[in-house]
Design an enzyme around this catalytic site. Structure first.
Site, PDB file in Angstrom:
ATOM      1  N   ASP A   1      35.797  36.629  41.918  1.00 55.89           N
ATOM      2  CA  ASP A   1      35.963  35.370  42.643  1.00 55.89           C
ATOM      3  C   ASP A   1      34.678  34.555  42.444  1.00 55.89           C
ATOM      4  O   ASP A   1      34.535  33.868  41.441  1.00 55.89           O
ATOM      5  CB  ASP A   1      36.262  35.709  44.107  1.00 55.89           C
ATOM      6  CG  ASP A   1      36.583  34.490  44.952  1.00 55.89           C
ATOM      7  OD1 ASP A   1      36.701  33.388  44.407  1.00 55.89           O
ATOM      8  OD2 ASP A   1      36.730  34.641  46.180  1.00 55.89           O
TER       9      ASP A   1
ATOM     10  N   LYS B   1      37.510  49.480  46.996  1.00 56.66           N
ATOM     11  CA  LYS B   1      38.772  50.190  46.879  1.00 56.66           C
ATOM     12  C   LYS B   1      39.764  49.386  46.060  1.00 56.66           C
ATOM     13  O   LYS B   1      40.786  49.906  45.625  1.00 56.66           O
ATOM     14  CB  LYS B   1      39.386  50.419  48.286  1.00 56.66           C
ATOM     15  CG  LYS B   1      38.523  51.206  49.216  1.00 56.66           C
ATOM     16  CD  LYS B   1      39.172  51.177  50.613  1.00 56.66           C
ATOM     17  CE  LYS B   1      38.218  51.733  51.639  1.00 56.66           C
ATOM     18  NZ  LYS B   1      38.700  51.476  53.014  1.00 56.66           N
TER      19      LYS B   1
END
Ligand code: IMP
Ligand code: MG
Length: 189
Positions: free
Chosen positions: A115, A55
């Protein structure tokens, strides 16, 4: 970007869990416009299919698609790699798959943040197996020095320090996605 956002405004309802502004609403806005223009030029002859990774990329996708002046198509997929924690498990689960066929399409993955790179690495292999004509990535944020998997990212909005951040789609426990700026998170997970 929200009409009420201004550079120094911190949402009062969230203020006690937020640290410094990492990327202001204005900076996000300006950079998204630039990325849209770049994509418009690069894909002028082959409008891409934008694949939003739900999302976290919803805000970015929503603004980016409107900054691209081409007849793009959009689709969505949802992956889960985190559970409720703030560090990746390395295990990626497809929660919602795409509706469209990727065969011979120019596909541009729209991601919120890279990340460790494990999520993107998995997605690239998963989508690459469906024979797109091209497969590239547009990531809003890249965490410096954190990549465990080497990434070639065609478009990056901002390189940021490795702190956990929220806002502009990014969440902790599903909250703070509705902030216009990106902040460090100082509350409890
Ligand atoms: P990676 O697999 O370690 O690259 O993690 C990528 C996914 O983890 C992103 O798509 C985000 O959903 C989530 N993530 C990584 N860092 C953050 C952060 O600072 N805030 C919120 N979500 C993050
Ligand atoms: Mg995410």
């Amino acid at each position: 970007m929200g009409q009420h956002s201004s550079e120094d405004f911190t949402a009062q309802w969230a203020a006690h869990d937020l640290g410094e502004v990492v990327v202001s609403a204005k900076e996000v806005h300006d950079r998204v416009i630039e990325l849209g223009q770049q994509i418009t030029r690069d894909y002028a002859n082959n409008p891409p299919l934008l694949v939003c990774v739900l999302k976290g990329a919803i805000n970015f996708m929503s603004d980016l698609m409107r900054a691209i002046e081409l007849p793009v198509e959009v689709d969505f997929m949802a992956v889960s790699s985190y559970g409720a924690a703030t560090k990746t498990s390395g295990v990626v689960r497809i929660v919602k798959d795409l509706d469209v066929d990727l065969l011979d399409r120019d596909v541009l993955i729209v991601e919120d943040v890279v990340d460790s790179g494990l999520t993107l690495n998995y997605l690239r292999q998963y989508l690459g197996a469906r024979s797109p004509k091209s497969l590239e990535v547009c990531a809003l944020l890249l965490k410096k020095g954190e990549q465990r998997v080497e990434q070639s990212l065609k478009y990056v909005g901002f390189s940021i320090p490795s702190d956990f951040v929220v806002g502009y789609g990014l969440d902790v426990n599903q909250r703070y996605r509705n902030l216009d700026a990106i902040y460090t998170f100082t509350g409890e997970v």
